[in-house]
Design a protein around this motif. Structure first.
Motif, PDB file in Angstrom:
ATOM      1  N   THR A  95      -8.690  -5.179 -15.841  1.00 14.32           N
ATOM      2  CA  THR A  95     -10.149  -5.285 -15.962  1.00 14.32           C
ATOM      3  C   THR A  95     -10.790  -3.933 -16.230  1.00 14.32           C
ATOM      4  O   THR A  95     -11.774  -3.828 -16.988  1.00 14.32           O
ATOM      5  CB  THR A  95     -10.736  -5.897 -14.678  1.00 14.32           C
ATOM      6  OG1 THR A  95     -10.166  -7.199 -14.477  1.00 14.32           O
ATOM      7  CG2 THR A  95     -12.246  -6.023 -14.776  1.00 14.32           C
ATOM      8  N   LEU A 116       0.664 -10.683  -3.373  1.00 14.03           N
ATOM      9  CA  LEU A 116      -0.791 -10.532  -3.328  1.00 14.03           C
ATOM     10  C   LEU A 116      -1.218  -9.159  -3.823  1.00 14.03           C
ATOM     11  O   LEU A 116      -2.137  -9.028  -4.645  1.00 14.03           O
ATOM     12  CB  LEU A 116      -1.285 -10.767  -1.903  1.00 14.03           C
ATOM     13  CG  LEU A 116      -2.796 -10.647  -1.681  1.00 14.03           C
ATOM     14  CD1 LEU A 116      -3.533 -11.713  -2.488  1.00 14.03           C
ATOM     15  CD2 LEU A 116      -3.144 -10.783  -0.205  1.00 14.03           C
ATOM     16  N   VAL A 117      -0.540  -8.120  -3.351  1.00 14.55           N
ATOM     17  CA  VAL A 117      -0.888  -6.761  -3.769  1.00 14.55           C
ATOM     18  C   VAL A 117      -0.668  -6.588  -5.272  1.00 14.55           C
ATOM     19  O   VAL A 117      -1.534  -6.071  -5.986  1.00 14.55           O
ATOM     20  CB  VAL A 117      -0.061  -5.730  -2.969  1.00 14.55           C
ATOM     21  CG1 VAL A 117      -0.210  -4.334  -3.565  1.00 14.55           C
ATOM     22  CG2 VAL A 117      -0.489  -5.717  -1.514  1.00 14.55           C
ATOM     23  N   TYR A 121      -5.055  -4.662   3.225  1.00 13.80           N
ATOM     24  CA  TYR A 121      -4.711  -4.795   1.804  1.00 13.80           C
ATOM     25  C   TYR A 121      -5.476  -3.775   0.963  1.00 13.80           C
ATOM     26  O   TYR A 121      -4.968  -3.310  -0.065  1.00 13.80           O
ATOM     27  CB  TYR A 121      -5.018  -6.203   1.320  1.00 13.80           C
ATOM     28  CG  TYR A 121      -4.092  -7.256   1.871  1.00 13.80           C
ATOM     29  CD1 TYR A 121      -2.727  -7.254   1.556  1.00 13.80           C
ATOM     30  CD2 TYR A 121      -4.562  -8.248   2.716  1.00 13.80           C
ATOM     31  CE1 TYR A 121      -1.871  -8.206   2.066  1.00 13.80           C
ATOM     32  CE2 TYR A 121      -3.710  -9.217   3.236  1.00 13.80           C
ATOM     33  CZ  TYR A 121      -2.369  -9.193   2.903  1.00 13.80           C
ATOM     34  OH  TYR A 121      -1.520 -10.139   3.408  1.00 13.80           O
ATOM     35  N   THR A 122      -6.676  -3.428   1.381  1.00 14.14           N
ATOM     36  CA  THR A 122      -7.460  -2.431   0.638  1.00 14.14           C
ATOM     37  C   THR A 122      -6.728  -1.104   0.573  1.00 14.14           C
ATOM     38  O   THR A 122      -6.721  -0.435  -0.468  1.00 14.14           O
ATOM     39  CB  THR A 122      -8.835  -2.238   1.305  1.00 14.14           C
ATOM     40  OG1 THR A 122      -9.509  -3.497   1.353  1.00 14.14           O
ATOM     41  CG2 THR A 122      -9.681  -1.252   0.523  1.00 14.14           C
ATOM     42  N   ILE A 169      -4.072  -1.316  -2.068  1.00 13.86           N
ATOM     43  CA  ILE A 169      -4.503  -1.604  -3.433  1.00 13.86           C
ATOM     44  C   ILE A 169      -5.393  -0.514  -4.015  1.00 13.86           C
ATOM     45  O   ILE A 169      -5.210  -0.085  -5.164  1.00 13.86           O
ATOM     46  CB  ILE A 169      -5.238  -2.967  -3.473  1.00 13.86           C
ATOM     47  CG1 ILE A 169      -4.257  -4.094  -3.162  1.00 13.86           C
ATOM     48  CG2 ILE A 169      -5.906  -3.194  -4.820  1.00 13.86           C
ATOM     49  CD1 ILE A 169      -4.911  -5.449  -2.988  1.00 13.86           C
ATOM     50  N   GLY A 193      -0.504  -8.922  -7.643  1.00  8.77           N
ATOM     51  CA  GLY A 193      -1.387  -9.760  -8.435  1.00  8.77           C
ATOM     52  C   GLY A 193      -2.806  -9.222  -8.500  1.00  8.77           C
ATOM     53  O   GLY A 193      -3.400  -9.125  -9.584  1.00  8.77           O
ATOM     54  N   VAL A 194      -3.371  -8.863  -7.348  1.00  4.98           N
ATOM     55  CA  VAL A 194      -4.734  -8.326  -7.326  1.00  4.98           C
ATOM     56  C   VAL A 194      -4.800  -7.003  -8.077  1.00  4.98           C
ATOM     57  O   VAL A 194      -5.741  -6.749  -8.852  1.00  4.98           O
ATOM     58  CB  VAL A 194      -5.217  -8.162  -5.870  1.00  4.98           C
ATOM     59  CG1 VAL A 194      -6.559  -7.441  -5.820  1.00  4.98           C
ATOM     60  CG2 VAL A 194      -5.317  -9.513  -5.191  1.00  4.98           C
ATOM     61  N   LEU A 195      -3.805  -6.156  -7.867  1.00  8.86           N
ATOM     62  CA  LEU A 195      -3.785  -4.872  -8.561  1.00  8.86           C
ATOM     63  C   LEU A 195      -3.742  -5.058 -10.077  1.00  8.86           C
ATOM     64  O   LEU A 195      -4.466  -4.381 -10.826  1.00  8.86           O
ATOM     65  CB  LEU A 195      -2.565  -4.064  -8.109  1.00  8.86           C
ATOM     66  CG  LEU A 195      -2.823  -2.911  -7.148  1.00  8.86           C
ATOM     67  CD1 LEU A 195      -1.518  -2.229  -6.776  1.00  8.86           C
ATOM     68  CD2 LEU A 195      -3.790  -1.911  -7.751  1.00  8.86           C
ATOM     69  N   VAL A 224      -6.061   1.223  -8.362  1.00  6.56           N
ATOM     70  CA  VAL A 224      -6.877   0.324  -9.185  1.00  6.56           C
ATOM     71  C   VAL A 224      -7.091   0.899 -10.585  1.00  6.56           C
ATOM     72  O   VAL A 224      -7.054   0.179 -11.584  1.00  6.56           O
ATOM     73  CB  VAL A 224      -8.226   0.050  -8.479  1.00  6.56           C
ATOM     74  CG1 VAL A 224      -9.213  -0.605  -9.428  1.00  6.56           C
ATOM     75  CG2 VAL A 224      -7.997  -0.842  -7.264  1.00  6.56           C
ATOM     76  N   VAL A 260      -4.782  -7.564 -11.939  1.00  5.93           N
ATOM     77  CA  VAL A 260      -6.070  -8.050 -12.450  1.00  5.93           C
ATOM     78  C   VAL A 260      -7.091  -6.917 -12.499  1.00  5.93           C
ATOM     79  O   VAL A 260      -7.787  -6.725 -13.509  1.00  5.93           O
ATOM     80  CB  VAL A 260      -6.577  -9.217 -11.579  1.00  5.93           C
ATOM     81  CG1 VAL A 260      -8.006  -9.584 -11.964  1.00  5.93           C
ATOM     82  CG2 VAL A 260      -5.668 -10.422 -11.729  1.00  5.93           C
ATOM     83  N   LEU A 261      -7.189  -6.143 -11.424  1.00  5.93           N
ATOM     84  CA  LEU A 261      -8.159  -5.051 -11.384  1.00  5.93           C
ATOM     85  C   LEU A 261      -7.820  -3.952 -12.383  1.00  5.93           C
ATOM     86  O   LEU A 261      -8.712  -3.393 -13.042  1.00  5.93           O
ATOM     87  CB  LEU A 261      -8.236  -4.475  -9.972  1.00  5.93           C
ATOM     88  CG  LEU A 261      -8.784  -5.412  -8.892  1.00  5.93           C
ATOM     89  CD1 LEU A 261      -8.725  -4.743  -7.518  1.00  5.93           C
ATOM     90  CD2 LEU A 261     -10.210  -5.827  -9.203  1.00  5.93           C
TER      91      LEU A 261
END
Length: 271
Positions: A82, A71-72, A134-135, A138, A74-76, A142, A78-79
């Motif tokens: 971006t 999760l960490v 999680y914040t 992450i 994957g989200v990282l 970012v 993408v951000l």
């Protein structure tokens, strides 16, 4: 002779590099009593393998640790992409005052290790009450200087005539980034994705700073907790089984992105 010598040296280097991983895999398939037998590689046993892997999955929530890591990462990723893709495009193709200074700041940011801003980041995250979230895992990563650098190096070589034609066709600057530049920059995306996933999946330092709850641990932190927990402390076979399960996703990711990784760095070097 020179070619044969080169291949020999490469094979020796590969063997030295792979030997610890081969030993880890062999120990994960071995019974506890055969690990210290003195053999280079202990004899494998399917029954011992089932016991080791089952113990690794049940002694600590290893699956939850890997889910947290996925999760960490994957989200990282993408951000980071971006933010980095438009930033790299601006540094490569948009003329504006201060662009060399900003690119120099990106280069400087590449030289600063995570340990330098760790204390002020921890104080800020603790003040906002975001520890054990999680914040906290992450947010500090970012904005990636490495991602901005890679995209900028790739976009520099992109034909400006194509960008001008896209503007005449009514594309916005963000439309140019996401509909033209990023699809063409797949090698750079793959190269950065591989590095980002490996770095943050393997990161132990920052999770140790901001995470204390077991359910929020990432794979390396969870494996360290497994190493020091109760009966598992002396169970080397189960420990190696946990190591295999945590390492396998990284090996698969590298094998999948290998060609794109080399190509992406090659293009960046030519820029």
């Amino acid at each position: 002779m020179a070619r044969a010598l080169g291949w020999t040296l490469l094979c020796l280097a590969a063997a030295v590099t792979l030997l610890p991983f081969v030993y880890m895999l062999a120990v994960s398939f071995a019974a506890q009593g055969t690990i210290y037998s003195g053999a280079l590689l202990p004899a494998p046993s399917l029954a011992a393998a089932r016991e080791n892997y089952a113990f690794a999955l049940t002694e600590v929530p290893l699956a939850r640790f890997m889910l947290n890591g996925a999760l960490v990462c994957g989200v990282l990723l993408v951000l980071q992409v971006t933010i980095a893709a438009p930033a790299g495009y601006a540094l490569a193709k948009l003329p504006f005052r201060g662009r060399p200074v900003l690119f120099g700041a990106v280069i400087v940011a590449l030289m600063i290790p995570m340990q330098v801003p760790a204390i002020p980041l921890y104080v800020a995250i603790a003040w906002m009450g975001l520890l054990d979230t999680y914040t906290a895992l992450i947010a500090p990563f970012v904005i990636s200087a490495l991602a901005i650098f890679l995209f900028r190096q790739f976009f520099v070589n992109y034909p400006s005539e194509v960008i001008d034609a896209a503007r005449l066709d009514g594309f916005s600057e963000l439309g140019i980034v996401w509909r033209l530049m990023v699809p063409a920059a797949w090698p750079a995306v793959a190269a950065f994705a591989t590095i980002s996933i490996i770095n943050h999946w393997n990161d132990l330092y920052w999770p140790l700073v901001v995470v204390t709850r077991t359910e929020m641990m990432t794979p390396p932190m969870g494996l360290a907790a497994f190493r020091s927990s109760g009966e598992s402390a002396g169970n080397v076979g189960a420990l190696m089984a946990g190591g295999v399960m945590i390492t396998a996703p990284l090996v698969l990711a590298f094998l999948f992105f290998q060609r794109a990784l080399v190509r992406g760095f090659g293009m960046g070097a030519r820029a």
